[in-house]
Scaffold this motif. Structure first.
Motif, PDB file in Angstrom:
ATOM      1  N   GLY A 162       0.790  -1.226   0.000  1.00 49.25           N
ATOM      2  CA  GLY A 162       0.000   0.000   0.000  1.00 49.25           C
ATOM      3  C   GLY A 162       0.819   1.271   0.000  1.00 49.25           C
ATOM      4  N   THR A 163       2.144   1.152   0.142  1.00 51.04           N
ATOM      5  CA  THR A 163       3.011   2.335   0.094  1.00 51.04           C
ATOM      6  C   THR A 163       2.973   2.953  -1.297  1.00 51.04           C
ATOM      7  N   THR A 164       2.839   4.267  -1.380  1.00 50.05           N
ATOM      8  CA  THR A 164       2.768   4.935  -2.671  1.00 50.05           C
ATOM      9  C   THR A 164       4.144   5.435  -3.107  1.00 50.05           C
ATOM     10  N   ALA A 165       4.251   5.742  -4.392  1.00 57.31           N
ATOM     11  CA  ALA A 165       5.500   6.295  -4.924  1.00 57.31           C
ATOM     12  C   ALA A 165       5.850   7.597  -4.213  1.00 57.31           C
ATOM     13  N   ALA A 166       4.834   8.408  -3.937  1.00 57.26           N
ATOM     14  CA  ALA A 166       5.073   9.682  -3.256  1.00 57.26           C
ATOM     15  C   ALA A 166       5.657   9.452  -1.867  1.00 57.26           C
ATOM     16  N   GLU A 167       5.131   8.475  -1.137  1.00 52.79           N
ATOM     17  CA  GLU A 167       5.628   8.184   0.205  1.00 52.79           C
ATOM     18  C   GLU A 167       7.058   7.656   0.166  1.00 52.79           C
ATOM     19  N   LEU A 168       7.350   6.843  -0.829  1.00 51.42           N
ATOM     20  CA  LEU A 168       8.714   6.319  -0.964  1.00 51.42           C
ATOM     21  C   LEU A 168       9.701   7.438  -1.252  1.00 51.42           C
ATOM     22  N   THR A 169       9.338   8.322  -2.169  1.00 52.92           N
ATOM     23  CA  THR A 169      10.227   9.440  -2.502  1.00 52.92           C
ATOM     24  C   THR A 169      10.492  10.306  -1.282  1.00 52.92           C
ATOM     25  N   ALA A 170       9.447  10.603  -0.527  1.00 57.25           N
ATOM     26  CA  ALA A 170       9.571  11.507   0.616  1.00 57.25           C
ATOM     27  C   ALA A 170      10.317  10.894   1.790  1.00 57.25           C
ATOM     28  N   SER A 171      10.633   9.593   1.712  1.00 56.89           N
ATOM     29  CA  SER A 171      11.328   8.933   2.814  1.00 56.89           C
ATOM     30  C   SER A 171      12.610   8.249   2.364  1.00 56.89           C
ATOM     31  N   GLU A 172      13.121   8.648   1.191  1.00 54.23           N
ATOM     32  CA  GLU A 172      14.356   8.059   0.662  1.00 54.23           C
ATOM     33  C   GLU A 172      15.410   9.161   0.553  1.00 54.23           C
ATOM     34  N   PRO A 173      16.267   9.330   1.579  1.00 55.29           N
ATOM     35  CA  PRO A 173      17.193  10.469   1.613  1.00 55.29           C
ATOM     36  C   PRO A 173      18.144  10.556   0.427  1.00 55.29           C
ATOM     37  N   THR A 174      18.592   9.426  -0.079  1.00 54.83           N
ATOM     38  CA  THR A 174      19.519   9.478  -1.210  1.00 54.83           C
ATOM     39  C   THR A 174      18.822   9.998  -2.458  1.00 54.83           C
ATOM     40  N   LEU A 175      17.585   9.594  -2.660  1.00 52.10           N
ATOM     41  CA  LEU A 175      16.802  10.097  -3.793  1.00 52.10           C
ATOM     42  C   LEU A 175      16.535  11.587  -3.633  1.00 52.10           C
ATOM     43  N   ILE A 176      16.212  12.017  -2.419  1.00 50.13           N
ATOM     44  CA  ILE A 176      15.979  13.450  -2.178  1.00 50.13           C
ATOM     45  C   ILE A 176      17.264  14.240  -2.401  1.00 50.13           C
ATOM     46  N   GLY A 177      18.398  13.699  -1.972  1.00 48.84           N
ATOM     47  CA  GLY A 177      19.672  14.359  -2.231  1.00 48.84           C
ATOM     48  C   GLY A 177      19.945  14.506  -3.716  1.00 48.84           C
ATOM     49  N   TRP A 178      19.583  13.471  -4.485  1.00 42.23           N
ATOM     50  CA  TRP A 178      19.735  13.534  -5.945  1.00 42.23           C
ATOM     51  C   TRP A 178      18.848  14.636  -6.534  1.00 42.23           C
ATOM     52  N   LEU A 179      17.604  14.713  -6.083  1.00 42.42           N
ATOM     53  CA  LEU A 179      16.693  15.753  -6.561  1.00 42.42           C
ATOM     54  C   LEU A 179      17.184  17.143  -6.161  1.00 42.42           C
ATOM     55  N   HIS A 180      17.708  17.275  -4.946  1.00 43.53           N
ATOM     56  CA  HIS A 180      18.307  18.549  -4.535  1.00 43.53           C
ATOM     57  C   HIS A 180      19.453  18.938  -5.467  1.00 43.53           C
ATOM     58  N   THR A 181      20.273  17.958  -5.821  1.00 41.31           N
ATOM     59  CA  THR A 181      21.409  18.219  -6.711  1.00 41.31           C
ATOM     60  C   THR A 181      20.927  18.683  -8.074  1.00 41.31           C
ATOM     61  N   LEU A 182      19.883  18.054  -8.599  1.00 44.75           N
ATOM     62  CA  LEU A 182      19.319  18.470  -9.879  1.00 44.75           C
ATOM     63  C   LEU A 182      18.792  19.898  -9.808  1.00 44.75           C
ATOM     64  N   GLU A 183      18.142  20.255  -8.702  1.00 46.43           N
ATOM     65  CA  GLU A 183      17.646  21.626  -8.547  1.00 46.43           C
ATOM     66  C   GLU A 183      18.793  22.633  -8.524  1.00 46.43           C
ATOM     67  N   ALA A 184      19.864  22.279  -7.809  1.00 45.42           N
ATOM     68  CA  ALA A 184      21.020  23.175  -7.757  1.00 45.42           C
ATOM     69  C   ALA A 184      21.636  23.344  -9.147  1.00 45.42           C
ATOM     70  N   ILE A 185      21.719  22.253  -9.891  1.00 44.27           N
ATOM     71  CA  ILE A 185      22.265  22.322 -11.251  1.00 44.27           C
ATOM     72  C   ILE A 185      21.381  23.196 -12.138  1.00 44.27           C
ATOM     73  N   SER A 186      20.066  22.990 -12.069  1.00 43.29           N
ATOM     74  CA  SER A 186      19.164  23.748 -12.947  1.00 43.29           C
ATOM     75  C   SER A 186      19.238  25.241 -12.653  1.00 43.29           C
ATOM     76  N   TYR A 187      19.341  25.603 -11.357  1.00 42.02           N
ATOM     77  CA  TYR A 187      19.439  27.034 -11.036  1.00 42.02           C
ATOM     78  C   TYR A 187      20.742  27.629 -11.564  1.00 42.02           C
ATOM     79  N   LEU A 188      21.868  26.931 -11.358  1.00 40.18           N
ATOM     80  CA  LEU A 188      23.146  27.459 -11.829  1.00 40.18           C
ATOM     81  C   LEU A 188      23.201  27.513 -13.352  1.00 40.18           C
TER      82      LEU A 188
END
Length: 351
Positions: A162-188
Motif C-alpha cells: 500500500g506504500t505509494t511512490a510519493a511516500e517512498l520518494t519523501a522517505s528516501e534520503p539518497t533520492l531526495i539528495g539527488w533531486l536537490h542536486t538536480l535543482e542546484a544544477i538547474s538554477y546554476l
C-alpha cells in the motif's frame, strides 16, 4: 525538502519495516516519537550521518538568520567563518558516509567556487548518485527513456503493502539528495545562461511525486528568456497549480510573462503584465528596481517565511536574464505605479 522532514520519515519507515506486526495505535506512537526523538531510531551509520547532517544544516541556517543586522563588512567576515566551520563539519560527515548526498551537495555549494567548476562538481555528484540509486534501490527507474513506464521514477505507483511512490520518494534520503542536486544544477544553469540545460534538469525534478518543489519557475523563466511563447503558455496550462497555490498567482509566472512580452516587443501587454505582477506579488516592484543580495540556496529554495519571500526569490533567480535584457529595468521603472509601489513597500518594511 528539509532534512527535518525527510530524515524522520526515513527512520520511521526503517523501524516499521523491521516491526511489521505493530498495531495501528502503536504505529501512531512510533510516528510521534520519531518526530520528537529521531536519534533514538538512528541505529545504522547511514542514519547517524543523516542526523548529523540535519543538525549541521539547521545550525547553519539559524546562524545565517542571526547575521541579518550585521554591516556588510561584518557580514562578509562572519559568513566566511561560518561557511568554513560548516564545510569542515560536512566533510567529516561525508568521510563517515558517502551516501549522505545532501552533505556532499552542501559542501560543494559552500566552497565558493566559480559557476563552471561548481557545476562540474555538481554534475559528478549527480552522476554518482544516480548510478547508486539505479543499482541499489529496488523498484526505482531513473532512465529518462522509460518515463511513460515510470512517470514518478518508481516502476509501480502503489506497492503491494500500500506504500505509494510519493511516500517512498519523501522517505528516501539518497533520492531526495539527488533531486536537490538536480535543482542546484538547474538554477546554476539558468544563472549562467545555459537555458536549455536548465530546462532539462528542472523537467526531471518535476517528474517527482511527493517531493515539493518550484522547478516550474525555472522552466518559466528559461522559456521567457528564449522567447518561446508557445512553450511558456503550454507549460502554464499543464501545471495550473503549484505548491504555493495557483500558478497564475506565482511571481515566476507573472515575472516570466512580463519578460516574455517585453522581449517579443508587445509593449502594451508587457506593461499590463508588469502592473499585474506588482499588484499581486508583495515586494515585486521593490526587488525588481532594487536587486538585493541573497545567500546561495543551501541546498535548494528555502520555504517562504515572509509574504514577499517568493517575489524576492523569483527576481533573484531572474537577475541574469534581466541584466541581459536591454533597458528592461529602466522601462519597468517608467511604467505607471511601479516606482510608487516599490517606495511604499520599502516604507512598510523598513528597507
Amino acid at each position: 525538502m528539509d532534512s527535518t522532514v525527510y530524515v524522520p520519515r526515513y527512520l520511521e519507515r526503517l523501524y516499521l519495516s523491521s516491526h511489521p506486526d505493530l498495531t495501528p495505535a502503536a504505529r501512531e506512537l512510533v510516528h510521534a516519537d520519531v518526530a520528537k526523538n529521531p536519534e533514538r531510531y538512528a541505529t545504522t551509520d547511514h542514519a547517524k550521518a543523516l542526523i548529523s547532517y540535519s543538525r549541521v544544516h539547521s545550525k547553519l541556517m539559524t546562524s545565517l538568520d542571526r547575521m541579518d543586522e550585521l554591516s556588510d563588512e561584518e557580514f562578509e567576515t562572519e559568513r566566511n567563518k561560518l561557511f568554513d566551520r560548516t564545510g569542515a563539519e560536512l566533510q567529516a560527515i561525508c568521510a563517515a558516509d558517502r551516501l549522505c548526498i545532501d552533505a556532499e551537495l552542501l559542501t560543494i555549494l559552500l566552497a565558493d567556487t566559480p559557476i563552471d567548476p561548481c557545476l562540474s562538481d555538481l554534475m559528478k555528484l549527480e552522476s554518482k548518485t544516480r548510478g547508486y540509486l539505479s543499482d541499489n534501490v529496488d523498484g526505482l527507474d531513473l532512465d529518462p527513456d522509460h518515463e511513460p513506464d515510470a512517470p514518478h521514477f518508481w516502476k509501480h505507483r502503489v506497492l503491494i503493502d500500500g506504500t505509494t511512490a510519493a511516500e517512498l520518494t519523501a522517505s528516501e534520503p539518497t533520492l531526495i539528495g539527488w533531486l536537490h542536486t538536480l535543482e542546484a544544477i538547474s538554477y546554476l544553469c539558468l544563472a549562467s545562461a545555459r537555458y536549455r540545460a536548465a530546462l532539462h534538469y528542472s523537467q526531471i525534478v518535476m517528474r517527482a511525486e511527493g517531493y515539493p518543489n518550484r522547478a516550474v519557475g525555472t522552466e518559466l523563466l528559461a522559456y521567457a528568456r528564449l522567447e518561446d511563447e508557445n512553450a511558456f503558455f503550454d507549460l502554464a496550462r499543464k501545471h495550473p497549480d503549484t505548491i504555493d497555490g495557483k500558478l497564475e498567482d506565482s511571481p515566476w509566472y507573472l515575472l516570466g510573462r512580463t519578460i516574455l512580452l517585453y522581449k517579443t516587443d508587445k509593449m502594451k501587454s508587457a506593461a499590463r503584465a508588469l502592473r499585474e505582477l506588482v499588484g499581486r506579488c508583495d515586494g515585486a516592484a521593490y526587488f525588481l528596481l532594487n536587486p538585493t543580495y541573497m545567500c546561495p540556496y543551501l541546498p535548494v529554495r528555502p520555504a517562504p517565511r515572509e509574504s514577499w519571500d517568493l517575489s524576492r526569490q523569483a527576481l533573484w533567480e531572474a537577475d541574469s536574464i534581466i541584466a541581459d535584457t536591454p533597458d528592461f529595468a529602466v522601462w519597468a521603472e517608467s511604467v505607471d505605479g511601479v516606482a510608487a509601489a516599490s517606495e511604499a513597500f520599502a516604507q512598510r518594511n523598513g528597507f
